[in-house]
Design a protein around this motif. Structure first.
Motif: not given
Length: 438
Positions: A313-319, A407-413
C-alpha cells in the motif's frame, strides 16, 4: 498544550532520555519495550536535501529537539511477540522517533515519546492497551501499528476520547470507525491491487491463491482477492496453509501447476516455505505477493529475492528511485542498519512522520484531541513514501469513513539486484474495489 502535561519526576527522567530514544512500555501482559539510551547520530550523516525533505514532511525545524522540554506522548499499539508478530514495526517506530527528535526538532522543539503496548495473545491484550491509554491524560493521540487483530476492543474502549490513526485497514471493522483515519488501505488496497495487476498486466484468468491460515490479516486479504474474482471474470481457488509443511499441498490443491498466476497472502515467515514449495512442485506461473517478502531474511535464506511481483500500500522500500524512499533508507542505515525495512516497517515509519506533521501543524500550546484529529483528517498529501493525494472521509457514504486512500504500489524483481516499477511510480488505481460489497 491544552491537556495537562505536568512535569512529574518520572517525566523529567523520560524527557532527559527522549532525544536518545523515547520508548516506554505500558503495563499488562501485552506490553513490551524499555527506555534505552543511544548515542545521537551525527547530522552530517544526512544530506541537506534529506533533512529539508524530512522537515517538509514533519513541519518541524532542522536540529535536535530540546531535551529539557516536556515530551509529547504518542501511544503506539502493535501486534508483537506472539503469532503473528511484527517486530519490524516496533523497531521502525523507535527509529522514526529518534530521527524526528535528533534531526527534525520534534514537535515545536519538544521531544516525542513513544508509549508502546503490544498485543501478544489477542483481544485481552488489546483491551488492556486501550484502557491504559484511555486512562493516561497525557496521551492525546494513539497510533495503531500492524494491528491485524484486536482493533475491536481498541475502538470500543477509546471511542473518540483520543485521536486514533492506523497504519492499515486489515479487517472489516477498521473501515468504518468515526474519528479514525488510515493513510493506507493495507489488505483493502493490496488485495484489489493483486487482482488489478493480474488482470491488466498478466492477463490472468485462472488464479491459484494460497494464504497463511494462522494470520488474520492474510486471511482477510485472501477473502478480498477471492471476492473480486467474478467481477474480473477470474477463476480464483483459495487454499490455506496452517504450518510450513502445508504450503506444497496447498499450492497443489489450489491448482498452481496449471494456473495463469499464483498469489500468496502471508507475512514474512511464510515467504521462504512458500518459495520452497513452488520449487518443489516446479511451478512456473508468475507469482504475486505482498511487501512482507522483501525482508532481507528472505533473500538471505534463498540466496536472492524471488523473481515475483510485490504489491503493497506504499512505495517499495527497496529498488525504487524516489527521494522519500532514499531518505527512509538513509535513516534506517544510520539508526538500525540490520533491521527489516519491509513488512510493516516502512508503514509504521510513515505514520509517525505523518503524526508529527499533524502535531506540529497544531502547535504544542494548542494540542488537543480535537485539534490533532482535524489536522490528521484534513491533510490531503503528499504522504511520505505514499500517495501524492489523500482524502479522508471520501468513502464515508460507502461505509468506509476511516479510509483516506486505496493506493497500491507494485514492484517486480527481475534478478541480479534489478527492480522495476511497472506503473512508473504512479501505482495502481484500485478505486472503490477496496470497499465493502464491491
Amino acid at each position: 498544550m491544552k491537556t495537562h502535561l505536568r512535569r512529574s519526576a518520572p517525566l523529567v527522567v523520560a524527557s532527559a532520555l527522549a532525544l536518545a530514544l523515547a520508548l516506554s512500555a505500558c503495563s499488562g501482559s501485552g506490553s513490551g519495550g524499555s527506555t534505552t539510551a543511544a548515542t545521537p547520530v551525527d547530522p552530517s550523516t544526512f544530506t541537506s536535501d534529506q533533512i529539508a525533505l524530512g522537515v517538509e514532511y514533519t513541519g518541524g525545524k532542522a536540529g535536535a529537539a530540546d531535551s529539557s522540554l516536556a515530551p509529547v506522548k504518542i501511544g503506539f499499539i502493535n501486534v508483537d511477540g506472539g503469532v503473528p508478530s511484527f517486530p519490524e514495526s516496533t523497531n521502525a517506530a523507535q527509529v522514526a522517533v529518534r530521527f524526528i527528535n535528533e534531526q527534525l526538532g520534534g514537535v515545536d522543539g519538544h521531544p516525542v515519546e513513544i508509549v508502546q503496548c503490544n498485543i501478544v495473545q489477542g483481544e485481552e491484550d488489546a483491551q488492556k492497551c486501550a484502557q491504559d491509554f484511555a486512562n493516561d491524560p497525557e496521551i492525546l493521540t494513539v497510533q495503531l501499528g500492524m494491528t491485524v487483530l484486536g482493533t475491536g476492543p481498541i475502538y470500543t474502549t477509546l471511542g473518540e476520547s483520543k485521536n486514533v490513526v492506523g497504519q492499515g485497514t486489515f479487517n472489516p471493522n477498521d473501515l468504518d470507525q468515526p474519528g479514525v483515519a488510515f493513510y493506507e488501505a493495507a489488505a483493502y488496497a493490496t488485495g484489489p491491487g493483486v487482482v488489478v495487476y493480474a488482470n491488466d498486466y498478466l492477463k490472468a484468468k485462472k488464479i491459484a491463491l494460497v494464504y497463511d491460515g494462522t494470520d488474520p490479516g492474510a486471511s482477510s486479504a485472501a477473502q478480498v482477492i477471492t471476492g473480486l474474482g467474478p467481477q474480473f471474470g477470474m477463476d480464483i481457488k483459495s487454499v490455506p496453509a496452517t504450518n510450513s509443511s502445508e504450503w506444497a499441498s496447498a499450492l497443489a490443491s489450489a491448482g498452481a501447476q496449471s494456473a495463469d498466476a499464483v498469489v500468496m497472502s502471508g507475512s514474512t515467515t511464510a515467504c521462504v516455505p512458500f518459495a520452497e514449495a513452488l520449487q518443489q512442485l516446479g511451478v512456473t506461473a508468475p507469482v504475486e505477493t505482498f511487501g512482507f517478502c522483501q525482508d532481507s531474511s528472505v533473500s538471505d535464506a534463498l540466496g536472492d529475492y524471488p523473481k515475483w511481483t510485490y504489491i503493497q500500500p506504499l512505495k517499495s522500500p527497496i529498488g525504487v528511485e524516489d527521494p522519500d524512499v532514499q531518505l527512509y533508507n538513509a535513516v534506517m542505515d544510520a539508526y538500525s542498519p540490520d533491521a527489516n525495512r519491509a513488512g510493516g516497517a516502512n508503514g509504521t515509519f510513515q505514520m509517525f512522520v505523518s503524526q508529527v506533521r499533524a502535531l506540529n501543524q497544531v502547535g504544542y500550546d494548542n494540542l488537543s484531541v480535537e485539534a490533532i484529529r482535524d489536522a490528521v483528517h484534513n491533510f490531503t498529501g503528499p504522504v511520505f513514501v505514499g500517495p501524492q493525494k489523500i482524502d479522508c472521509g471520501q468513502y464515508a457514504a460507502q461505509g468506509a469513513q476511516s479510509l483516506c486512500t486505496t493506493a497500491a504500489f507494485p514492484v517486480n524483481y527481475e534478478g541480479s539486484g534489478t527492480w522495476t516499477d511497472p506503473t512508473g511510480g504512479k501505482g495502481l488505481d484500485v478505486g472503490d474495489l477496496a470497499l465493502p460489497g464491491k
